[in-house]
Design a protein around this motif. Structure first.
Motif, short mmCIF file in Angstrom:
data_model
loop_
_atom_site.label_atom_id
_atom_site.label_comp_id
_atom_site.label_asym_id
_atom_site.label_seq_id
_atom_site.Cartn_x
_atom_site.Cartn_y
_atom_site.Cartn_z
N PRO A 19 0.82 -1.22 0.00
CA PRO A 19 0.00 0.00 0.00
C PRO A 19 0.85 1.26 0.00
O PRO A 19 1.89 1.33 0.67
N GLY A 20 0.43 2.23 -0.78
CA GLY A 20 1.14 3.50 -0.86
C GLY A 20 0.20 4.60 -1.30
O GLY A 20 -1.03 4.43 -1.32
N PRO A 21 0.76 5.75 -1.68
CA PRO A 21 -0.08 6.88 -2.11
C PRO A 21 -1.00 6.53 -3.28
O PRO A 21 -2.14 7.00 -3.32
N ASP A 22 -0.53 5.72 -4.22
CA ASP A 22 -1.36 5.37 -5.37
C ASP A 22 -2.65 4.67 -4.93
O ASP A 22 -3.74 5.00 -5.41
N MET A 23 -2.52 3.72 -4.01
CA MET A 23 -3.71 3.00 -3.55
C MET A 23 -4.65 3.93 -2.80
O MET A 23 -5.89 3.82 -2.92
N ALA A 24 -4.10 4.86 -2.03
CA ALA A 24 -4.94 5.80 -1.30
C ALA A 24 -5.72 6.69 -2.26
O ALA A 24 -6.92 6.96 -2.06
N VAL A 25 -5.04 7.16 -3.32
CA VAL A 25 -5.71 8.01 -4.31
C VAL A 25 -6.80 7.23 -5.03
O VAL A 25 -7.91 7.73 -5.25
N VAL A 26 -6.52 5.99 -5.40
CA VAL A 26 -7.50 5.15 -6.09
C VAL A 26 -8.71 4.90 -5.18
O VAL A 26 -9.86 4.94 -5.63
N GLY A 34 -17.19 6.14 -8.00
CA GLY A 34 -17.55 4.93 -8.72
C GLY A 34 -16.39 4.21 -9.38
O GLY A 34 -15.28 4.74 -9.49
N TRP A 35 -16.64 2.99 -9.85
CA TRP A 35 -15.57 2.14 -10.37
C TRP A 35 -14.98 2.66 -11.68
O TRP A 35 -13.78 2.50 -11.93
N ARG A 36 -15.79 3.29 -12.53
CA ARG A 36 -15.25 3.82 -13.77
C ARG A 36 -14.21 4.90 -13.49
O ARG A 36 -13.14 4.97 -14.11
N ASP A 37 -14.53 5.77 -12.55
CA ASP A 37 -13.61 6.82 -12.15
C ASP A 37 -12.34 6.19 -11.56
O ASP A 37 -11.23 6.62 -11.84
N GLY A 38 -12.53 5.15 -10.74
CA GLY A 38 -11.38 4.47 -10.15
C GLY A 38 -10.47 3.86 -11.20
O GLY A 38 -9.24 3.97 -11.10
N LEU A 39 -11.05 3.22 -12.21
CA LEU A 39 -10.24 2.62 -13.26
C LEU A 39 -9.50 3.67 -14.08
O LEU A 39 -8.36 3.46 -14.50
N ARG A 40 -10.13 4.81 -14.32
CA ARG A 40 -9.44 5.88 -15.04
C ARG A 40 -8.27 6.41 -14.21
O ARG A 40 -7.21 6.76 -14.76
N THR A 41 -8.46 6.46 -12.90
CA THR A 41 -7.36 6.88 -12.03
C THR A 41 -6.21 5.90 -12.11
O THR A 41 -5.04 6.29 -12.17
N VAL A 42 -6.53 4.60 -12.12
CA VAL A 42 -5.51 3.57 -12.26
C VAL A 42 -4.76 3.74 -13.59
O VAL A 42 -3.54 3.59 -13.65
N GLY A 43 -5.50 4.05 -14.65
CA GLY A 43 -4.87 4.29 -15.94
C GLY A 43 -3.88 5.44 -15.89
O GLY A 43 -2.80 5.38 -16.48
N GLY A 44 -4.24 6.50 -15.18
CA GLY A 44 -3.34 7.64 -15.03
C GLY A 44 -2.08 7.26 -14.27
O GLY A 44 -0.97 7.69 -14.61
N ILE A 45 -2.24 6.43 -13.24
CA ILE A 45 -1.08 5.97 -12.47
C ILE A 45 -0.15 5.15 -13.33
O ILE A 45 1.08 5.31 -13.29
N ALA A 46 -0.70 4.24 -14.14
CA ALA A 46 0.11 3.41 -15.03
C ALA A 46 0.87 4.28 -16.04
O ALA A 46 2.04 4.03 -16.34
N CYS A 47 0.20 5.31 -16.54
CA CYS A 47 0.87 6.24 -17.47
C CYS A 47 2.01 6.98 -16.76
O CYS A 47 3.05 7.25 -17.36
N GLY A 48 1.81 7.29 -15.48
CA GLY A 48 2.88 7.92 -14.70
C GLY A 48 4.10 7.02 -14.60
O GLY A 48 5.24 7.49 -14.71
N LEU A 49 3.87 5.72 -14.43
CA LEU A 49 4.99 4.77 -14.40
C LEU A 49 5.72 4.74 -15.74
O LEU A 49 6.96 4.66 -15.78
N LEU A 50 4.97 4.82 -16.83
CA LEU A 50 5.59 4.83 -18.15
C LEU A 50 6.41 6.10 -18.35
O LEU A 50 7.48 6.06 -18.99
N GLY A 117 -4.54 10.51 -11.14
CA GLY A 117 -3.62 9.39 -11.03
C GLY A 117 -2.26 9.71 -11.60
O GLY A 117 -1.23 9.38 -11.00
N LEU A 118 -2.23 10.37 -12.75
CA LEU A 118 -0.96 10.71 -13.40
C LEU A 118 -0.13 11.65 -12.53
O LEU A 118 1.06 11.40 -12.29
N VAL A 119 -0.75 12.73 -12.05
CA VAL A 119 -0.02 13.72 -11.27
C VAL A 119 0.50 13.13 -9.96
O VAL A 119 1.66 13.36 -9.57
N SER A 120 -0.34 12.36 -9.28
CA SER A 120 0.09 11.78 -8.00
C SER A 120 1.27 10.84 -8.19
O SER A 120 2.14 10.73 -7.31
N ASN A 121 1.35 10.16 -9.33
CA ASN A 121 2.44 9.23 -9.58
C ASN A 121 3.70 9.94 -10.08
O ASN A 121 4.81 9.65 -9.62
#
Length: 207
Positions: A19-26, A34-50, A117-121
């Protein structure tokens, strides 16, 4: 090389589920909107890793990890963003009413979840330290260093999508529970405190 890749995948898997900041933001986005918003946040986090992966391959992340000034600027920006999200969550808990902000289909959102998600990552300098310090040691020896690190970055992004995406869907299964006003208020307060804690932790971190 295959054994080395499996070992690297195991290390990345462990780091992904911690667990870390990414999970807290998600959690904040998925519970509130809602889950759609959550999944978009996850997508932003993954893009941050890239983004971090590309900077690592180009050598720029190493500069950040080695520069105390650059590291401090990035970590303070990231800490400020996490603190902002934490305060926002606490204020939301005070404004909460019986009507949940999630509408059918998750069409209504507050802000851009992908950007959140992108900015937090991207403003988490610990990723730069991890990618430049540990990732090269995990790259399979049968590949060039750049190709090996690029492959591991992609693997890390995929593992993050699967783990946090699955986490979002688990939260979605308990949607009726989280939509209860008392539970929503409690979750807003808990995630707010957690985000504030991570913000302080990031601000106090060292390279």
């Amino acid at each position: 090389m295959f054994v080395e890749f499996l070992a690297a995948a195991g290390v990345l898997g462990v780091l992904t589920v911690v667990p870390g900041p990414d999970m807290a933001v998600v959690t904040k986005r998925a519970v509130a909107w809602g889950w759609r918003d959550g999944l978009r946040t996850v997508g932003g986090i993954a893009c941050g890793l890239l983004v971090w992966g590309a900077l690592t391959v180009l050598g720029l992340a190493a500069v950040l990890a080695a520069s105390a000034t650059a590291y401090t600027v990035v970590k303070l920006a990231g800490a400020a963003y996490l603190l902002f999200l934490g305060v926002q969550s606490l204020l939301q808990s005070r404004r909460h009413r019986a009507a949940a902000p999630v509408v059918a289909g998750g069409a209504a959102t507050k802000g851009n979840p992908w950007r959140t998600g992108l900015v937090s990552n991207v403003f988490n300098p610990k990723i730069a330290v991890f990618y430049t310090g540990l990732l090269p040691t995990l790259a399979p020896s049968g590949m060039s260093p750049h190709a090996g690190m690029a492959l591991l970055v992609l693997l890390h992004a995929v593992l993050t999508l699967l783990w946090l995406g699955g986490y979002v869907m688990v939260l979605a299964k308990a949607r009726a529970f989280f939509e209860r006003p008392a539970v929503r208020t409690a979750m807003d307060r808990v995630t707010g405190v957690v985000l504030l804690g991570f913000g302080v932790r990031v601000a106090a971190s060292q390279p």
